[in-house]
Design an enzyme around this catalytic site. Structure first.
Site, PDB file in Angstrom:
ATOM      1  N   ASP B 391      -6.791 -23.628  67.810  1.00 25.47           N
ATOM      2  CA  ASP B 391      -5.418 -23.878  68.317  1.00 25.47           C
ATOM      3  C   ASP B 391      -4.536 -23.400  67.448  1.00 25.47           C
ATOM      4  O   ASP B 391      -4.905 -23.115  66.497  1.00 25.47           O
ATOM      5  CB  ASP B 391      -5.333 -25.299  68.682  1.00 25.47           C
ATOM      6  CG  ASP B 391      -4.196 -25.654  69.284  1.00 25.47           C
ATOM      7  OD1 ASP B 391      -3.690 -24.884  70.170  1.00 25.47           O
ATOM      8  OD2 ASP B 391      -3.508 -26.787  69.061  1.00 25.47           O
ATOM      9  N   LYS B 392      -3.215 -23.128  67.982  1.00 28.70           N
ATOM     10  CA  LYS B 392      -2.295 -22.582  67.095  1.00 28.70           C
ATOM     11  C   LYS B 392      -1.453 -23.944  66.651  1.00 28.70           C
ATOM     12  O   LYS B 392      -1.390 -24.057  65.445  1.00 28.70           O
ATOM     13  CB  LYS B 392      -1.367 -21.587  67.795  1.00 28.70           C
ATOM     14  CG  LYS B 392      -0.385 -21.068  66.857  1.00 28.70           C
ATOM     15  CD  LYS B 392       0.677 -20.269  67.413  1.00 28.70           C
ATOM     16  CE  LYS B 392       1.785 -20.856  68.308  1.00 28.70           C
ATOM     17  NZ  LYS B 392       2.609 -21.639  67.758  1.00 28.70           N
ATOM     18  N   GLU B 495      15.960 -22.929  67.509  1.00 27.73           N
ATOM     19  CA  GLU B 495      17.392 -23.189  67.677  1.00 27.73           C
ATOM     20  C   GLU B 495      17.754 -24.337  66.683  1.00 27.73           C
ATOM     21  O   GLU B 495      18.848 -24.274  65.998  1.00 27.73           O
ATOM     22  CB  GLU B 495      17.982 -23.620  68.811  1.00 27.73           C
ATOM     23  CG  GLU B 495      18.138 -22.238  69.606  1.00 27.73           C
ATOM     24  CD  GLU B 495      19.098 -22.563  70.924  1.00 27.73           C
ATOM     25  OE1 GLU B 495      18.736 -23.517  71.383  1.00 27.73           O
ATOM     26  OE2 GLU B 495      19.756 -21.726  71.320  1.00 27.73           O
ATOM     27  N   ARG B 593       9.963 -15.250  61.716  1.00 31.00           N
ATOM     28  CA  ARG B 593      10.471 -14.902  62.944  1.00 31.00           C
ATOM     29  C   ARG B 593      11.935 -14.646  62.733  1.00 31.00           C
ATOM     30  O   ARG B 593      12.554 -15.490  62.177  1.00 31.00           O
ATOM     31  CB  ARG B 593      10.321 -15.968  63.747  1.00 31.00           C
ATOM     32  CG  ARG B 593       9.135 -16.813  64.106  1.00 31.00           C
ATOM     33  CD  ARG B 593       9.211 -18.166  64.743  1.00 31.00           C
ATOM     34  NE  ARG B 593       8.019 -18.474  65.536  1.00 31.00           N
ATOM     35  CZ  ARG B 593       8.040 -19.327  66.447  1.00 31.00           C
ATOM     36  NH1 ARG B 593       9.167 -19.838  67.094  1.00 31.00           N
ATOM     37  NH2 ARG B 593       7.016 -19.688  66.816  1.00 31.00           N
ATOM     38  N   ASP B 675       0.743 -21.484  73.679  1.00 30.73           N
ATOM     39  CA  ASP B 675       2.143 -20.966  73.713  1.00 30.73           C
ATOM     40  C   ASP B 675       2.360 -19.600  74.133  1.00 30.73           C
ATOM     41  O   ASP B 675       1.305 -18.922  74.442  1.00 30.73           O
ATOM     42  CB  ASP B 675       2.494 -21.154  71.927  1.00 30.73           C
ATOM     43  CG  ASP B 675       3.728 -21.681  71.957  1.00 30.73           C
ATOM     44  OD1 ASP B 675       4.679 -21.730  72.437  1.00 30.73           O
ATOM     45  OD2 ASP B 675       3.825 -22.589  70.978  1.00 30.73           O
ATOM     46  N   LYS B 791      -9.378 -22.357  77.927  1.00 31.58           N
ATOM     47  CA  LYS B 791     -10.010 -22.416  76.559  1.00 31.58           C
ATOM     48  C   LYS B 791     -11.559 -22.771  76.739  1.00 31.58           C
ATOM     49  O   LYS B 791     -12.163 -22.158  75.764  1.00 31.58           O
ATOM     50  CB  LYS B 791      -9.239 -23.692  75.697  1.00 31.58           C
ATOM     51  CG  LYS B 791      -7.771 -23.351  75.199  1.00 31.58           C
ATOM     52  CD  LYS B 791      -7.406 -24.407  74.459  1.00 31.58           C
ATOM     53  CE  LYS B 791      -5.732 -23.966  74.188  1.00 31.58           C
ATOM     54  NZ  LYS B 791      -5.285 -24.899  72.996  1.00 31.58           N
ATOM     55  N   ASN B 814      -4.793 -31.154  74.441  1.00 38.84           N
ATOM     56  CA  ASN B 814      -5.087 -29.864  75.413  1.00 38.84           C
ATOM     57  C   ASN B 814      -6.244 -28.987  74.610  1.00 38.84           C
ATOM     58  O   ASN B 814      -6.763 -28.168  75.392  1.00 38.84           O
ATOM     59  CB  ASN B 814      -3.802 -28.935  75.560  1.00 38.84           C
ATOM     60  CG  ASN B 814      -3.356 -28.178  74.153  1.00 38.84           C
ATOM     61  OD1 ASN B 814      -3.406 -29.341  73.056  1.00 38.84           O
ATOM     62  ND2 ASN B 814      -2.873 -27.255  73.933  1.00 38.84           N
ATOM     63  N   ASP B 815      -6.728 -29.322  73.418  1.00 34.61           N
ATOM     64  CA  ASP B 815      -8.031 -29.027  72.850  1.00 34.61           C
ATOM     65  C   ASP B 815      -9.176 -29.384  73.205  1.00 34.61           C
ATOM     66  O   ASP B 815     -10.228 -29.255  72.896  1.00 34.61           O
ATOM     67  CB  ASP B 815      -7.780 -28.783  71.364  1.00 34.61           C
ATOM     68  CG  ASP B 815      -6.159 -28.068  71.057  1.00 34.61           C
ATOM     69  OD1 ASP B 815      -5.881 -27.039  71.647  1.00 34.61           O
ATOM     70  OD2 ASP B 815      -5.662 -28.496  70.388  1.00 34.61           O
TER      71      ASP B 815
END
Lengths: 365, 1190
Positions: B391-392, B495, B593, B675, B791, B814-815
């Site tokens: 996962d990230k 932001e 970034r 993402d 996944k 979610n993993d």
């Protein structure tokens, strides 16, 4: 808003420290000896092993060669008797035969007399378990519950003493040795006690406690079907060799590992003519033939032998040692050869491969 | 998860608020979660039942029953029952402990506190006592306890912000809104009177869909996912909210998604089961051979021998005797299938698990969490991993954005400098810049380059303008609890980081209204008039604001992706632009970034005209978006470049190094993230998965099956072409002969980036192989915008076709599906969520610990397990096969060679502990070496140490040993006599001799196998030998025989037999002949074909410092391709939301003159956009026809 504490319980805060202990055991850093096969250790172990095996082998072969042994097969020589015995109704009739042999040279030292049996499966599972050790300890036990069946009781309920297939099939030939000395026949004096293990005679076998042996057995027990006399008459001369304590019985009850075996029968008593052992000359075995072997295609022998430190005549162990000693030494040499030869080659190859690899990488980028 | 089964399938769910009696009728699941299997009463029967489902245990039970038949029984009953009971007990104890911990963790979750409205009063209740239909109050940063219908919140219009990272891994905040009628229910008394009834769909696992209706006061209100707060979400930026429990406990979407816990087996387990079956077959063969032998023997010999040994009752033919002997032999030969195998394997794995738990180097002091092996059955598979699915968010990254560098007017700031002005190395950082001059500064913000602050203080106009832009051009909301205590609610963390940076450098964004923005510029409050927000979207990749300064000048401030913005600059900026580009390249090379900032002054008249047109377009319903885009495009032109920012998406510690080492260990790492593509690719670069020396990075973003297929095909063709051009002559020949698939012979490094919706097509049955082949030919694979289900599908795909061991690592709910699907699931612990950890097999708090888990613990575990298994099979074959040979000499009568006590104790006492010690403690190379030479990991992946071939070698060695073990004593004993003239070859002496030489030979063998002799190994090996002799002499002692004459028949045997020199010479010869060839073979193998580990050991032995020859870690610092940081976690629609003022507090609204703007549709826009993205991400099949603007 941010200073509101999180309602969720956090484990870390409740416990003082969850950090694992920094011990050698838990961190897998225990001091350890890390042996490795190096050329030095391997070669030295090979050559040492080889030398050891060769030495032992030579000693064994030499000592085994000094053993004198005479083995006489008498299963056919008494064919009359064997025919007689094949019919089980004749169990009560006596049958004798004699076997002559000549010693060309003296047998010096202690001489042991064995009977040998062939094709007699003392190691059969059902045979091995067919005994009652408690009964042989002189205890009054219900042998119905032992593995003695079918040799446990007679139809009328009388228990057999001793019970079981082993006891029933005891080797019951009587063998006497005569020395034909200058036309006179001298009976070679033989010892019949002291042939069994001390532990067997003193721990494993006990007669029932009673004021005399016959009363202990006669009441309530009967001899096994193949026996000619009851157990309390096995040796009427020596009270300490009678009943379950009879040496011949004890030796028979120690079953053999293989179907071909020999059991110690008698030792030559070293008196008079025989102080040095058995002198050369003509001898005769007088055999009272009771034990049938032809029925199961077996054979029986009588054996005279001496012993050395490694036991009786047994060339196998010495030869095996010589062979494996030689093999170990040879392997040592082969390994040395391979190591020297291939290491040269390998370094050459390695160098080549490395240069190949570099070229390859260059071509890739 | 234990989903309580109800007999009736729920078709729809009716829930009435504040009516427990009413809701109880339906027997909905409570909010109590149960993952445990047993309780005290059910433990024994259920556990025994489960254990007897194991084939091995049933087999031994069957043997036990066989032994009760006297004609068959060749052994005493206890030879089987003692080990069986031992095995069952150990397993039961282990199961009980496991279940105890499950109870504990269940309790921990179930006992969390939440505030429930009962009888009009808020009461603290445990989570498990929350019922469907209850109204509960949540506070900021709390976990949502169950699936709730949002009723009202502290924010205006019933808005509520949630973070769903736990659920779907998306990092941006999401907004949820209560339906207007309930949004007004603000206080507890009103809520207590609320008696609406919700009728909705039954529990399901669709995270982004919800359909239902609220019936209240005789009206119907439709409900959607937009009104729902799901269990596992965290409330953010919202002081409180009330919700009605719709689904609880196992019915919640989170739990429905987690699926049932599958029992994982390692590949060694499976191999072991196969081997055990083969051994069964072998056993039956031996039984048949011996049974035939028995029948023949009884027919030829036994018949004649009947006078002395009549057949058993009931046995009338040789054939039947053979049949019985078959079973007898099955009993005595059963030890080839070692009963203690399974339990020993479990014990070893348990030991390895403890080592993982105890490892100080995997303890994270910051989060106070040690590593934890949650499953104790998978350890050796850690040494065989070939694919890692990571996962990230939260796994590779910390999910913290930090303003780290900037370039203003051609000057770059932000490098950490030491005294002399050189770039300082990490670790020797000077003090951070002191922001104490600014009372409004955020104390958590840190910056290391003092020159930027100097420039601000010196009044550098460019720098001022730069920060002014940052403080104006954004959609952040601010909140000021008390004077000077500012809190920003940023919709994207990027932001937030930028605005916070501006704040600390003296340009404090203080508050906003729909029409104004108030900024404290160096202590001076200035209010700008906000004229327009030109909102972000995925195509524009930029956002702008148009403000009027107090002086009346109108200025457009724009920030956005460099690729977009640099094209829109005024030609005057050429020089500055090229310098800035250099800086951007530098930042990108560091994995930061980047964003480019620009401004433009607008003429009053031009603006008037433009805003007129904007109004017109805004009110026109058709093609509004296109018109807006054109207008925005027009104004954002000819801008003046201000500079660039670089934001660091903070990686977890040591991520690039870990990935590099794992790659060197030949482990392929795939990143699967929910993402966006840009973010994912960016992280790919910053953790060095993607590098600029890669030949090509393929990006698959096709929307249709054909497009995806085409893109994959093109990627493959390119790779093939490249490899063909490189493959010349010799090289090609060599490779093509070796490799099976041409695609594996790819020269050059490629990477594949694939999108969620393309993945949906790629995972379809007819394309999955194509996809897999392409992906596997690439060095790095990144899948972005994937759903939890996808996944799992990706993992399943690799599992299915590659037959490789897969590992999934992640931190969020979610993993969970992927963690459960992979062979090994690793959860990142220590964060707030625990769903992933609960589903995982291993958990620790830092991604970097993965290298230690795999390369050290996994490698050792695999090595130890393989050595253990080899030895174990060897020793049992050596032990048992002796009976087989003996069968030919004892009339095939199933007579054992050994004493029955020896048979009982051989596996559980005499030989168990040394091999266990080896299995637990053995090390071939020290731990540092396995990190230095990652190639050492390869034997595990290739399954070299224990496979069918190795197994046969072990078996062959075992059989060889058994032959010698029987025939050497046989040769010696056949005619031999003792040195006192008595018979030597009695059965009992033979048994003792063979047993003793067996124990000695297997002890020497384990000594040879043990490469790491700790004190424990010494103790166990010598101890086992000592125990053998001690037990032997005790068993053969007079005392025991007198007590139990039937059981201890070997009385006096030990001292009589072992006093014979011949016996010892036999034992010594057997040992030499058994061991010497083994040593010779091992040495030759070591000498001629050394494994890497042998070489490493050897070099260590000769203490040659052979340094890092195998390591070639790439170092960072080359110029990277620029990647825009903007839009990574940004969402469209917030500009509109702000301009509408809907999310402003009433208090702040009162201050401003609220200009009515035609913006009633803002929430619809938001919903529409969310819905679109959500649904396309949610159902892979449904995504086929939808487009996604990324």
């Amino acid at each position: 808003m941010k200073n509101k504490t999180n309602v969720l319980p956090r484990e870390g805060e409740a416990q003082p420290s969850r950090c694992p202990d920094n011990t050698a055991f838990k961190q897998q850093r225990l001091p350890a000896w890390k042996p490795q096969l190096t050329i030095a250790s391997v070669l030295s172990s090979f050559f040492l092993t080889g030398a050891f095996c060769l030495t032992v082998g030579v000693c064994l072969v030499l000592s085994a060669n000094s053993v004198r042994e005479i083995q006489i097969d008498y299963s056919d020589k008494c064919s009359d008797c064997s025919k007689l015995r094949e019919n089980s109704s004749n169990w009560n009739k006596e049958c004798h035969c004699s076997v002559n042999f000549t010693l060309k040279e003296n047998i010096l030292g202690d001489v042991f007399m064995y009977y040998g049996l062939q094709n007699f499966y003392q190691n059969h599972r059902r045979y091995v378990i067919s005994r009652s050790d408690a009964q042989l300890l002189g205890r009054n036990v219900n042998i119905q519950r032992s593995y003695c069946a079918p040799f446990s009781t007679y139809r009328n309920g009388t228990p057999m003493a001793p019970c079981g297939a082993i006891a029933n099939s005891i080797f019951n030939d009587t063998i006497n040795l005569f020395y034909n000395h200058n036309s006179s026949v001298i009976q070679v004096p033989l010892l019949k006690t002291g042939n069994s293990w001390w532990t067997d005679k003193n721990v494993k076998f006990r007669n029932p406690e009673s004021y005399n042996l016959s009363s202990a057995f006669a009441a309530g027990t009967a001899r096994p079907p193949y026996w000619q006399k009851p157990v309390y008459l096995l040796d009427e001369e020596d009270e300490r060799n009678n009943g379950y304590l009879n040496d011949d019985f004890i030796i028979w009850m120690r079953v053999s590992a293989f179907a071909t075996f020999r059991n110690l029968y008698r030792r030559v008593r070293r008196v008079r003519h025989f102080t040095e052992g058995l002198p050369a000359g003509n001898y005769t075995f007088h055999i009272s033939y009771n034990f049938p072997v032809t029925r199961f295609k077996g054979r029986k022998h009588v054996i005279l032998s001496t012993v050395v430190w490694s036991g009786g005549s047994n060339p196998f162990l010495g030869i095996a040692y010589l062979v494996s000693g030689t093999a170990a030494t040879l392997t040592g040499f082969v390994i040395t050869g391979i190591h020297l030869k291939l290491r040269k080659k390998k370094t050459y190859f390695q160098r080549r491969c490395e240069s190949c690899f570099i070229c390859l990488q260059r071509s890739l980028h | 998860m234990g989903v309580t089964g109800r007999c009736v399938v729920e078709e729809e769910r009716r829930v009435r608020a504040n009516a427990r009696e009413y809701n109880e009728k339906f027997q909905y699941a409570s909010n109590c979660i149960k993952t445990s299997k047993y309780n005290i009463v059910t433990f024994l029967p259920v556990n025994l039942f489960e254990q007897f489902q194991e084939v091995a245990n049933t087999y031994f039970l069957f043997l036990l029953i066989l032994q009760l038949i006297p004609q068959i029984s060749s052994l005493s009953w206890f030879t089987t029952i003692v080990p069986l009971v031992l095995v069952l007990t150990i397993t039961a104890v282990k199961d009980a402990t496991d279940d105890y911990f499950r109870h504990k963790s269940d309790n921990q979750v179930n006992n969390r506190q939440s505030q429930v409205l009962i009888g009009g009063v808020l009461q603290q209740e445990q989570w498990m006592n929350v019922r469907v239909g209850d109204i509960i109050k949540l506070e900021n940063n709390q976990f949502v306890a169950a699936d709730l219908l949002l009723l009202s919140s502290s924010e205006p219009h019933g808005l509520c912000y949630i973070e769903t990272a736990e659920l779907d891994g998306e990092t941006n905040m999401k907004v949820r809104q209560a339906i207007p009628v309930t949004a007004e229910l603000g206080d507890t008394s009103q809520l207590a009177r609320f008696d609406g009834e919700v009728v909705c769909e039954p529990p399901n696992n669709k995270l982004d869909k919800f359909g239902g209706t609220l019936y209240w006061k005789e009206s119907k209100y439709p409900l959607s996912n937009q009104n729902m707060l799901l269990r596992g979400c965290v409330l953010r930026n919202t002081e409180w909210c009330f919700g009605l429990v719709i689904f609880a406990g196992p019915d919640t979407k989170l739990m429905q998604n987690s699926g049932r816990t599958k029992f994982k087996r390692t590949s060694i387990d499976r191999l072991m089961n196969t081997l055990v079956l083969w051994i069964f077959g072998f056993l039956v063969c031996m039984g048949v051979i011996l049974a035939i032998g028995n029948a023949i023997w009884e027919h030829e010999v036994g018949v004649c021998f009947q006078i002395y040994l009549p057949w058993d009752e009931g046995v009338h033919s040789a054939f039947f005797s053979g049949f019985l002997s078959f079973w007898s032999y099955i009993i005595i030969l059963n030890t080839v299938v070692p009963i203690s195998l399974y339990v020993s394997v479990e014990v070893i794995r348990l030991g390895h698990s403890y080592f993982i738990n105890w490892d100080k180097k995997m303890y994270c002091a910051k989060r106070r969490t040690p590593a934890e092996a949650r499953t104790t059955t998978l350890n050796e598979e850690l040494g065989q991993v070939e694919y890692i699915f990571s996962d990230k968010t939260g796994t590779l990254t910390q999910n913290i954005m930090v303003f780290s560098k900037c370039s203003v007017n051609g000057h770059s700031y932000g490098d950490v400098q030491d005294m002399l002005g050189h770039k300082a190395e990490l670790g020797e950082r000077p003090e951070p810049v002191d922001f104490s001059f600014n009372p409004l500064a955020d104390p958590r913000f840190q910056f290391w380059d003092p020159s930027l602050l100097e420039a601000v203080k010196l009044g550098d106009l460019h720098v001022h303008e730069f920060f002014r832009l940052l403080s104006l051009c954004h959609t952040v909301m601010s909140e000021e609890k008390s004077e000077g205590e500012l809190l920003y609610k940023a919709q994207s963390p990027d932001e937030g980081a930028l605005v916070t940076a501006a704040r600390n450098f003296g340009f404090v964004f203080r508050s906003r209204t729909p029409k104004t923005i108030t900024v404290h510029e160096l202590g001076q409050a200035i209010t700008y008039q906000l004229l327009a927000i030109l909102d972000f979207n995925n195509i524009r990749k930029r956002m702008s604001v148009i403000v009027r300064s107090p002086e009346g000048k109108i200025r457009l401030y724009c920030k956005g992706a460099d690729t977009i913005l640099l094209e829109r600059l005024h030609p005057l900026n050429q020089d500055l632009s090229s310098i800035t580009t250099d800086h951007l390249n530098e930042y990108a090379g560091e994995g930061l970034r980047t964003l480019v900032l620009a401004y433009k002054d607008l003429e009053e008249s031009y603006y008037k005209d433009w805003s007129e047109r904007l109004h017109r377009v805004g009110s026109a319903p058709e093609a509004r978006e296109d018109h807006l885009a054109r207008l925005y495009d027009e104004v954002e032109h000819d801008m003046m470049l201000l500079g660039a920012t670089a934001i660091e998406d903070k990686l977890q510690q040591g991520v690039p190094e870990t990935i590099a080492i794992l790659t060197l260990a030949n482990i392929k790492i795939w990143v699967l993230t929910g993402d966006k593509q840009e973010t994912a690719v960016n992280i790919g670069y910053s953790c060095k998965m993607l590098t600029d020396d890669m030949t090509e990075v393929f990006v698959v973003t096709g929307h249709t099956v054909l497009e995806v297929r085409e893109e994959l095909r093109k990627a493959r063709e390119k790779m093939m072409d490249a490899s063909h051009s490189v493959c010349n002559g010799f090289y090609q020949e060599k490779l093509s002969s070796k490799l099976t698939s041409v695609l594996e012979a790819i020269a050059g490094e490629y990477a594949l980036v694939i999108n969620g919706h393309s993945l949906a097509h790629a995972l379809e049955a007819d394309m999955e192989v194509e996809f897999l082949e392409t992906a596997c030919a690439c060095k790095a694979v990144i899948c972005c915008r994937v759903t939890p289900l996808q996944k799992a599908q990706v993992v399943e795909l690799v599992k299915k076709y590659k037959k490789a061991v897969t590992l999934a690592i992640g931190d969020g709910a979610n993993d969970v599906s992927m963690i459960k699907t992979a062979h090994i699931g690793v959860g990142i612990s220590g964060q707030e969520g625990i769903q992933a950890v609960l589903a995982s097999d291993y958990s620790f708090s830092q991604f970097k610990f993965l290298q230690r888990l795999l390369l050290v613990h996994g490698r050792w575990s695999y090595l130890r397990m393989c050595k253990f298994l080899c030895y174990f099979f060897y020793k049992n074959f050596a032990f048992t096969m002796v009976h087989f040979w003996f069968g030919f000499f004892c009339g095939f009568s199933a007579q054992t060679v050994y004493d029955q006590y020896f048979i009982t104790l051989y596996n559980i006492v005499y030989t168990s502990l040394p091999v266990l010690a080896m299995g637990v403690f053995d090390q071939d190379v020290p731990e540092q070496r396995s990190m230095e030479y990652p190639k050492l990991y390869e034997p595990g992946q290739l399954n070299l140490l224990f496979n069918k071939r190795e197994f046969f070698i072990c078996i062959a060695q075992g059989i060889y040993t058994s032959i010698l073990m029987f025939f050497i004593p046989y040769g010696v004993f056949a005619d031999a006599t003792r040195d006192d003239g008595a018979q030597l070859a009695d059965y009992q002496s033979f048994a003792v001799t063979v047993a003793t030489s067996l124990v000695i030979v297997v002890s020497v063998q384990i000594g040879l196998d043990t490469g790491f002799w700790t004190a424990i190994n010494h103790f166990f090996i010598w101890g086992s030998l000592a125990a053998y002799f001690a037990i032997l002499f005790t068993m053969h002692s007079d005392g025991l025989f007198r007590m139990f004459p039937h059981q201890f028949r070997f009385v006096g045997n030990a001292q009589n037999t072992l006093a014979q020199p011949t016996v010892w010479l036999t034992i010594a010869l057997t040992a030499v002949v058994c061991i010497v060839p083994v040593v010779a073979f091992r040495f030759l193998k070591l000498d001629l074909k050394p494994e890497l580990s042998d070489t490493v050991r050897y070099t260590q032995l000769v203490r040659k410092k052979q340094k890092t020859q195998h390591r070639c870690m790439r170092h960072a610092g080359r110029v990277g391709s620029r990647r825009s940081g903007y839009a990574f976690s940004h969402q469209e629609g917030f500009g509109e939301l702000i301009m509408s003022g809907k999310n402003m507090r009433l208090s702040s609204l009162a201050l401003s003159s609220f200009a009515p703007r035609p913006s009633t549709s803002w929430i619809d826009t938001l919903r529409k956009k969310k819905g679109c993205e959500g649904s396309s991400a949610g159902s892979p099949s449904g995504a086929a026809d939808k487009t996604l603007r990324v």
